[in-house]
Motif scaffolding. Structure first.
Motif, PDB file in Angstrom:
ATOM      1  N   LYS A 112       3.043   5.448  -5.504  1.00 46.81           N
ATOM      2  CA  LYS A 112       2.854   6.510  -6.504  1.00 46.81           C
ATOM      3  C   LYS A 112       2.521   7.851  -5.859  1.00 46.81           C
ATOM      4  CE  LYS A 112       0.362   7.588 -10.762  1.00 46.81           C
ATOM      5  NZ  LYS A 112      -0.603   7.103 -11.780  1.00 46.81           N
ATOM      6  N   VAL A 113       1.764   7.845  -4.759  1.00 47.11           N
ATOM      7  CA  VAL A 113       1.320   9.110  -4.164  1.00 47.11           C
ATOM      8  C   VAL A 113       2.265   9.613  -3.071  1.00 47.11           C
ATOM      9  CG1 VAL A 113      -1.096   8.580  -4.646  1.00 47.11           C
ATOM     10  CG2 VAL A 113      -0.141   8.005  -2.405  1.00 47.11           C
ATOM     11  N   THR A 114       3.263   8.834  -2.709  1.00 46.91           N
ATOM     12  CA  THR A 114       4.192   9.248  -1.658  1.00 46.91           C
ATOM     13  C   THR A 114       5.242  10.205  -2.219  1.00 46.91           C
ATOM     14  OG1 THR A 114       3.910   7.168  -0.443  1.00 46.91           O
ATOM     15  CG2 THR A 114       5.891   8.462   0.041  1.00 46.91           C
ATOM     16  N   PRO A 115       5.356  11.405  -1.661  1.00 48.15           N
ATOM     17  CA  PRO A 115       6.347  12.365  -2.153  1.00 48.15           C
ATOM     18  C   PRO A 115       7.773  11.859  -1.924  1.00 48.15           C
ATOM     19  CG  PRO A 115       4.691  13.441  -0.772  1.00 48.15           C
ATOM     20  CD  PRO A 115       4.517  11.974  -0.594  1.00 48.15           C
ATOM     21  N   ASP A 129      10.449   6.351   3.690  1.00 43.43           N
ATOM     22  CA  ASP A 129      10.680   5.669   4.967  1.00 43.43           C
ATOM     23  C   ASP A 129       9.480   5.821   5.895  1.00 43.43           C
ATOM     24  OD1 ASP A 129      13.152   4.873   4.094  1.00 43.43           O
ATOM     25  OD2 ASP A 129      14.271   6.371   5.246  1.00 43.43           O
ATOM     26  N   LEU A 130       8.890   7.014   5.903  1.00 39.92           N
ATOM     27  CA  LEU A 130       7.705   7.246   6.731  1.00 39.92           C
ATOM     28  C   LEU A 130       6.555   6.372   6.262  1.00 39.92           C
ATOM     29  CD1 LEU A 130       6.420   8.924   9.002  1.00 39.92           C
ATOM     30  CD2 LEU A 130       5.794  10.624   7.280  1.00 39.92           C
ATOM     31  N   LYS A 131       6.398   6.255   4.967  1.00 40.40           N
ATOM     32  CA  LYS A 131       5.351   5.390   4.416  1.00 40.40           C
ATOM     33  C   LYS A 131       5.533   3.954   4.909  1.00 40.40           C
ATOM     34  CE  LYS A 131       6.019   3.402   0.655  1.00 40.40           C
ATOM     35  NZ  LYS A 131       6.377   3.048  -0.721  1.00 40.40           N
ATOM     36  N   GLU A 132       6.763   3.447   4.872  1.00 41.43           N
ATOM     37  CA  GLU A 132       7.032   2.075   5.295  1.00 41.43           C
ATOM     38  C   GLU A 132       6.741   1.887   6.783  1.00 41.43           C
ATOM     39  OE1 GLU A 132       7.743  -0.427   3.248  1.00 41.43           O
ATOM     40  OE2 GLU A 132       7.560   1.012   1.602  1.00 41.43           O
ATOM     41  N   VAL A 133       7.057   2.900   7.589  1.00 40.69           N
ATOM     42  CA  VAL A 133       6.751   2.825   9.025  1.00 40.69           C
ATOM     43  C   VAL A 133       5.266   2.637   9.244  1.00 40.69           C
ATOM     44  CG1 VAL A 133       6.660   4.182  11.168  1.00 40.69           C
ATOM     45  CG2 VAL A 133       8.761   4.127   9.813  1.00 40.69           C
ATOM     46  N   PHE A 134       4.459   3.431   8.539  1.00 37.36           N
ATOM     47  CA  PHE A 134       3.012   3.349   8.726  1.00 37.36           C
ATOM     48  C   PHE A 134       2.428   2.066   8.122  1.00 37.36           C
ATOM     49  CE2 PHE A 134       3.114   8.176   9.071  1.00 37.36           C
ATOM     50  CZ  PHE A 134       2.977   8.152  10.451  1.00 37.36           C
ATOM     51  N   ILE A 135       2.967   1.615   7.014  1.00 38.63           N
ATOM     52  CA  ILE A 135       2.490   0.357   6.431  1.00 38.63           C
ATOM     53  C   ILE A 135       2.646  -0.779   7.435  1.00 38.63           C
ATOM     54  CG2 ILE A 135       3.076  -1.434   4.733  1.00 38.63           C
ATOM     55  CD1 ILE A 135       3.468   0.734   2.681  1.00 38.63           C
ATOM     56  N   ASP A 136       3.780  -0.808   8.117  1.00 41.20           N
ATOM     57  CA  ASP A 136       4.006  -1.856   9.114  1.00 41.20           C
ATOM     58  C   ASP A 136       3.145  -1.653  10.349  1.00 41.20           C
ATOM     59  OD1 ASP A 136       5.885  -3.419   7.733  1.00 41.20           O
ATOM     60  OD2 ASP A 136       7.538  -2.114   8.324  1.00 41.20           O
ATOM     61  N   PHE A 137       3.141  -0.436  10.882  1.00 38.45           N
ATOM     62  CA  PHE A 137       2.453  -0.197  12.147  1.00 38.45           C
ATOM     63  C   PHE A 137       0.939  -0.300  11.997  1.00 38.45           C
ATOM     64  CE2 PHE A 137       0.755   2.198  15.708  1.00 38.45           C
ATOM     65  CZ  PHE A 137       1.550   1.747  16.749  1.00 38.45           C
ATOM     66  N   PHE A 138       0.408   0.112  10.861  1.00 31.92           N
ATOM     67  CA  PHE A 138      -1.037   0.066  10.634  1.00 31.92           C
ATOM     68  C   PHE A 138      -1.518  -1.331  10.230  1.00 31.92           C
ATOM     69  CE2 PHE A 138      -2.138   4.785   9.643  1.00 31.92           C
ATOM     70  CZ  PHE A 138      -1.370   5.191  10.715  1.00 31.92           C
ATOM     71  N   GLY A 139      -0.597  -2.287  10.131  1.00 27.46           N
ATOM     72  CA  GLY A 139      -0.984  -3.653   9.765  1.00 27.46           C
ATOM     73  C   GLY A 139      -1.381  -3.802   8.322  1.00 27.46           C
ATOM     74  N   VAL A 140      -0.731  -3.052   7.431  1.00 25.90           N
ATOM     75  CA  VAL A 140      -1.089  -3.054   6.012  1.00 25.90           C
ATOM     76  C   VAL A 140      -0.152  -3.933   5.185  1.00 25.90           C
ATOM     77  CG1 VAL A 140      -1.244  -1.538   3.966  1.00 25.90           C
ATOM     78  CG2 VAL A 140      -2.210  -0.794   6.142  1.00 25.90           C
ATOM     79  N   ARG A 141       0.993  -4.282   5.724  1.00 29.02           N
ATOM     80  CA  ARG A 141       2.005  -5.007   4.955  1.00 29.02           C
ATOM     81  C   ARG A 141       1.441  -6.290   4.334  1.00 29.02           C
ATOM     82  NH1 ARG A 141       6.342  -2.984   3.044  1.00 29.02           N
ATOM     83  NH2 ARG A 141       6.872  -2.105   5.083  1.00 29.02           N
ATOM     84  N   TYR A 158      -2.528  10.158   3.284  1.00 36.01           N
ATOM     85  CA  TYR A 158      -2.568  11.542   3.744  1.00 36.01           C
ATOM     86  C   TYR A 158      -1.417  11.864   4.685  1.00 36.01           C
ATOM     87  CZ  TYR A 158      -7.094  12.358   1.614  1.00 36.01           C
ATOM     88  OH  TYR A 158      -8.095  12.534   0.701  1.00 36.01           O
ATOM     89  N   LEU A 159      -1.044  10.926   5.531  1.00 34.50           N
ATOM     90  CA  LEU A 159       0.007  11.182   6.512  1.00 34.50           C
ATOM     91  C   LEU A 159       1.371  11.399   5.872  1.00 34.50           C
ATOM     92  CD1 LEU A 159      -1.014   8.626   9.285  1.00 34.50           C
ATOM     93  CD2 LEU A 159      -1.234  11.118   9.375  1.00 34.50           C
ATOM     94  N   VAL A 160       1.578  10.899   4.669  1.00 33.87           N
ATOM     95  CA  VAL A 160       2.874  11.084   4.004  1.00 33.87           C
ATOM     96  C   VAL A 160       2.925  12.374   3.180  1.00 33.87           C
ATOM     97  CG1 VAL A 160       3.360   8.614   3.925  1.00 33.87           C
ATOM     98  CG2 VAL A 160       2.210   9.682   1.986  1.00 33.87           C
ATOM     99  N   GLN A 161       1.828  13.121   3.147  1.00 31.49           N
ATOM    100  CA  GLN A 161       1.804  14.375   2.405  1.00 31.49           C
ATOM    101  C   GLN A 161       2.304  15.527   3.273  1.00 31.49           C
ATOM    102  OE1 GLN A 161       1.092  13.960  -0.823  1.00 31.49           O
ATOM    103  NE2 GLN A 161       0.619  11.827  -0.309  1.00 31.49           N
ATOM    104  N   ALA A 162       2.561  16.647   2.642  1.00 31.25           N
ATOM    105  CA  ALA A 162       2.875  17.875   3.373  1.00 31.25           C
ATOM    106  C   ALA A 162       1.559  18.518   3.798  1.00 31.25           C
ATOM    107  CB  ALA A 162       3.675  18.822   2.488  1.00 31.25           C
ATOM    108  N   PHE A 163       1.405  18.785   5.080  1.00 33.57           N
ATOM    109  CA  PHE A 163       0.185  19.422   5.564  1.00 33.57           C
ATOM    110  C   PHE A 163       0.486  20.173   6.860  1.00 33.57           C
ATOM    111  CE2 PHE A 163       0.254  15.233   7.549  1.00 33.57           C
ATOM    112  CZ  PHE A 163      -0.084  15.493   8.864  1.00 33.57           C
ATOM    113  N   ASP A 164      -0.329  21.165   7.132  1.00 34.60           N
ATOM    114  CA  ASP A 164      -0.294  21.871   8.410  1.00 34.60           C
ATOM    115  C   ASP A 164      -1.431  21.404   9.308  1.00 34.60           C
ATOM    116  OD1 ASP A 164       1.882  23.996   7.957  1.00 34.60           O
ATOM    117  OD2 ASP A 164       0.598  24.253   6.201  1.00 34.60           O
TER     118      ASP A 164
END
Length: 231
Positions: free
Chosen positions: A91-94, A99-111, A134-140
């Motif tokens: 819901k919060v992923t723009p 795809d970036l969200k899925e990468v982090f879900i796997d790498f962070f051991g969240v799957r 937070y990592l999937v949001q737009a930020f500087d």
């Protein structure tokens, strides 16, 4: 400067001494940078000033772009418990960041815990899930305030290296009490000191470790000593 703080003075209400008095520091390039100092010196308050949560201070905070987006995530930040972790992250992923969200879900051991509700997770699992949103949001600039606490050391180091790999053009302010960690992974370490010391902020160069750039134990020990002596 990507981020420039000049002459920051701030005092908590109903206290006798200021927390910051003419505090100045700057970040001039992307990468991992640290804010380091003893408990009570104002690391979290500084983060809240940078993100606009505290605005009754004097001095200036400027960024390279007028519309720079600074996000702040902290240890034990809570997520809604009305749905699964997987549904909340979806819901919060723009759009375009799935795809970036899925990468982090796997790498962070969240799957394997993605179908759980937030309240059912361990402290380390909660912090990893929260960081993903937070990592999937737009930020500087992303301020990470002890947000990998309760994550085991090996996984924490792997996550930091993964973030650096994925976001070479973004700025991260990493707040941690782990002197070895900030010395190894951060490009610049801003040491916050007591208001009684001048200057109140001192910048020290870290080793800026990446996958392609390992560190030497002797150099790490020297940097850690420099950091602790500056406090």
């Amino acid at each position: 400067m990507l981020l420039d703080c000049q002459d920051i003075t701030y005092q908590y209400p109903n206290t006798e001494l200021p927390l910051f008095k003419h505090l100045s520091f700057g970040i001039d390039m992307p990468g991992f940078h640290a804010i380091f100092g003893p408990s009570g010196v104002g690391k979290t308050s500084l983060a809240r000033i940078l993100t606009g949560q505290i605005n009754d201070f004097t001095g200036t905070v400027t960024t390279k772009k007028d519309n720079s987006k600074i996000l702040y995530t902290y240890n034990l930040e809570r997520l809604p418990d009305w749905s699964s972790v997987e549904n909340h992250l979806a819901k919060v992923t723009p759009s375009g960041k799935e795809d970036l969200k899925e990468v982090f879900i796997d790498f962070f051991g969240v799957r394997k815990i993605a179908h759980y509700r937030f309240s059912k997770l361990s402290l380390g699992q909660k912090n990893r899930v929260n960081l993903i949103r937070y990592l999937v949001q737009a930020f500087d600039v992303l301020i990470m305030d002890e947000c990998l606490a309760n994550v085991d050391e090996r996984r924490r180091e792997a996550i930091i290296l993964k973030i650096k790999e994925h976001f070479p053009d973004r700025c991260f302010l990493y707040i941690s009490h782990n002197v070895s960690e900030v010395a190894r992974f951060c490009r610049q370490i801003t040491i916050l000191r007591s208001v009684h010391k001048s200057p109140q902020a001192i910048a020290i160069s870290g080793l800026n470790q990446t996958k392609e750039k390992p560190f030497e134990k002797e150099t790490l020990e020297k940097t850690m000593l420099e950091v602790m002596n500056a406090v």
